[in-house]
Design an enzyme around this catalytic site. Structure first.
Site, short mmCIF file in Angstrom:
data_model
loop_
_atom_site.label_atom_id
_atom_site.label_comp_id
_atom_site.label_asym_id
_atom_site.label_seq_id
_atom_site.Cartn_x
_atom_site.Cartn_y
_atom_site.Cartn_z
N GLY A 1 0.81 -1.21 0.00
CA GLY A 1 0.00 0.00 0.00
C GLY A 1 0.85 1.26 0.00
O GLY A 1 0.48 2.27 -0.61
N CYS B 162 3.09 0.83 11.44
CA CYS B 162 4.31 1.36 10.83
C CYS B 162 5.07 2.26 11.79
O CYS B 162 6.22 2.58 11.57
CB CYS B 162 3.96 2.14 9.56
SG CYS B 162 3.12 1.13 8.33
N ASN C 270 -6.99 4.73 10.12
CA ASN C 270 -6.47 3.46 10.63
C ASN C 270 -6.37 3.43 12.15
O ASN C 270 -6.30 2.35 12.74
CB ASN C 270 -5.09 3.16 10.03
CG ASN C 270 -4.14 4.34 10.12
OD1 ASN C 270 -4.44 5.42 9.61
ND2 ASN C 270 -3.01 4.16 10.76
N SER D 106 -4.34 -2.62 -0.01
CA SER D 106 -3.26 -3.49 0.45
C SER D 106 -3.82 -4.86 0.77
O SER D 106 -4.83 -4.98 1.45
CB SER D 106 -2.60 -2.88 1.69
OG SER D 106 -1.55 -3.71 2.16
N ALA D 107 -3.12 -5.89 0.29
CA ALA D 107 -3.63 -7.26 0.43
C ALA D 107 -3.70 -7.73 1.87
O ALA D 107 -4.65 -8.40 2.27
CB ALA D 107 -2.75 -8.21 -0.39
N HIS D 108 -2.69 -7.39 2.68
CA HIS D 108 -2.62 -8.01 4.00
C HIS D 108 -3.60 -7.42 5.01
O HIS D 108 -3.69 -7.90 6.14
CB HIS D 108 -1.19 -7.96 4.55
CG HIS D 108 -0.74 -6.63 5.06
ND1 HIS D 108 -0.66 -6.33 6.40
CD2 HIS D 108 -0.32 -5.52 4.41
CE1 HIS D 108 -0.21 -5.10 6.56
NE2 HIS D 108 0.01 -4.59 5.37
#
Length: 379
Positions: A71, A324, A150, A198-200
């Site tokens: 992402g 992050c 988020n 984003s896949a995860h």
């Protein structure tokens, strides 16, 4: 790990069984998806099937889906000076909300002097009047506003922002990484010009992301140059297994979305209410629309890093904000932007739920908070 409760789904999710199966099958393939022989075509089919799955899920055309390494890379690719949208004029400046993910706050390839931040209200929602003010009297702008935060889970007024941005001749980018699989997202219905994923975050593998564009967006400048992969918009041999896992996760997440969202909303509300009944906890953004799975809370005198360790020792995985930045002892920039002082911003703990979260997990989290609250806040 046995006997543990995972409540950090906004940081990353377990790999879905569908994604794992798709990836294992892809690992058996030999071909490079850019090769024209049968082995290459077999690999290409997996990539294009995943591309179609994501496009269908978000209301886009498959040719406008660009796969990336994450992402973060997708956001960097989207934040490109010179992009052209409906007005036909290239964008020369970037406006970003003050609560964006660090990969958007970095500004992509825009020079710092051409970047401005959009204020947010204390509720954690973007100030649309300030957006209008910033758009007035300047060259066309690329505006970046996330679909859902988020940390707080607060949903942003993307549709209203899109009308304002387009009326000013600008382009709207939406970081939808936290939204996909949790709420309905349609790039055209929301009025976004570009969106990133984003896949995860939806049960796919780590290390795969995507930028999705609407028809009419032009002049995208690649971050990575080399071969002609992804229609020349992102060089490098595609991560076939990762992309196949992404596609499988998208299909599974969208099929389960209505039921999962309803169940998680019920669990989220029980968790938030229970936290507030113990040790004077406060839940952020609970007066606005939020993701069905996210609770960010604090209590007077609470230090987030101590609370996260305490929950971990109780067998419960939680976080103090964005994964992050979780290794940094610093106030949440999101809460600071919402007008909270450093003491509050340093004491916020995030619990986020997922498709396998059970009522017993919520019970254990509340029991742990009861013990931790009594201990950590005693003085």
């Amino acid at each position: 790990m046995p006997d543990r409760v995972y409540l950090d789904w906004n940081a990353t999710t377990p790999l879905r069984v569908e994604a794992r199966a798709a990836m294992l099958a892809a690992y058996e393939l030999i071909g490079n998806p850019s090769s024209v022989h049968a082995e290459g075509r077999e690999a290409r089919w997996l990539v294009e099937d995943a591309r179609a799955a994501l496009a269908t899920a978000v209301g886009a055309l498959a040719r406008n889906v660009v796969f990336t390494s994450a992402g973060t890379e997708a956001n960097a690719l989207a934040l490109s000076p010179g992009l052209r949208g409906r007005s036909g004029e290239p964008v020369r400046r970037l406006l970003i909300s003050a609560i964006e993910h660090a990969s958007v706050l970095a500004g992509g390839r825009f020079p710092a002097e051409n970047i401005n931040q959009i204020r947010v209200a204390r509720s954690g929602v973007v100030d649309l009047d300030h957006l209008r003010e910033l758009l007035t009297g300047g060259p066309p702008a690329l505006v970046s506003i996330m679909a859902a935060n988020n940390e707080t889970g607060a949903l942003q007024p993307v549709e209203e922002a899109a009308g304002i941005v387009h009326a000013a001749g600008g382009i709207l980018h939406v970081d939808a990484i936290q939204a996909l699989g949790k709420i309905a997202f349609n790039i055209n219905a929301m009025g976004a010009d570009l969106a990133t994923f984003s896949a995860h975050k939806i049960g796919g593998p780590k290390g795969v992301g995507a930028l999705v564009m609407t028809e009419g967006v032009a002049a995208l400048e690649p971050v990575l140059r080399g071969g002609g992969q992804e229609l020349g918009r992102r060089a490098g041999t595609e991560n076939v297994a990762g992309i196949a896992g992404f596609g499988a996760a998208v299909k599974a997440a969208l099929q389960a979305l209505p039921e999962d969202a309803e169940r998680m909303t019920s669990l989220r509300d029980r968790l938030g209410n229970g936290l507030q009944e113990i040790a004077g906890a406060t839940v952020f953004s609970d007066d606005v629309r939020r993701l069905p799975n996210t609770v960010l809370f604090t209590a007077p005198g609470l230090k987030a890093e101590t609370a996260v360790i305490g929950f971990d020792l109780e067998g419960i995985a939680v976080s103090s904000g964005s994964a992050c930045s979780s290794g940094k002892v610093q106030p949440s920039h999101v809460l600071s932007a919402m007008g909270h002082d450093a003491t509050v911003a340093q004491g916020a703990v995030r619990l986020s739920l997922g498709w396998s979260t059970e009522p017993e997990d919520i019970n254990r989290a509340l029991e742990a908070w009861r013990r931790l609250g009594n201990t950590l806040l005693r003085g």
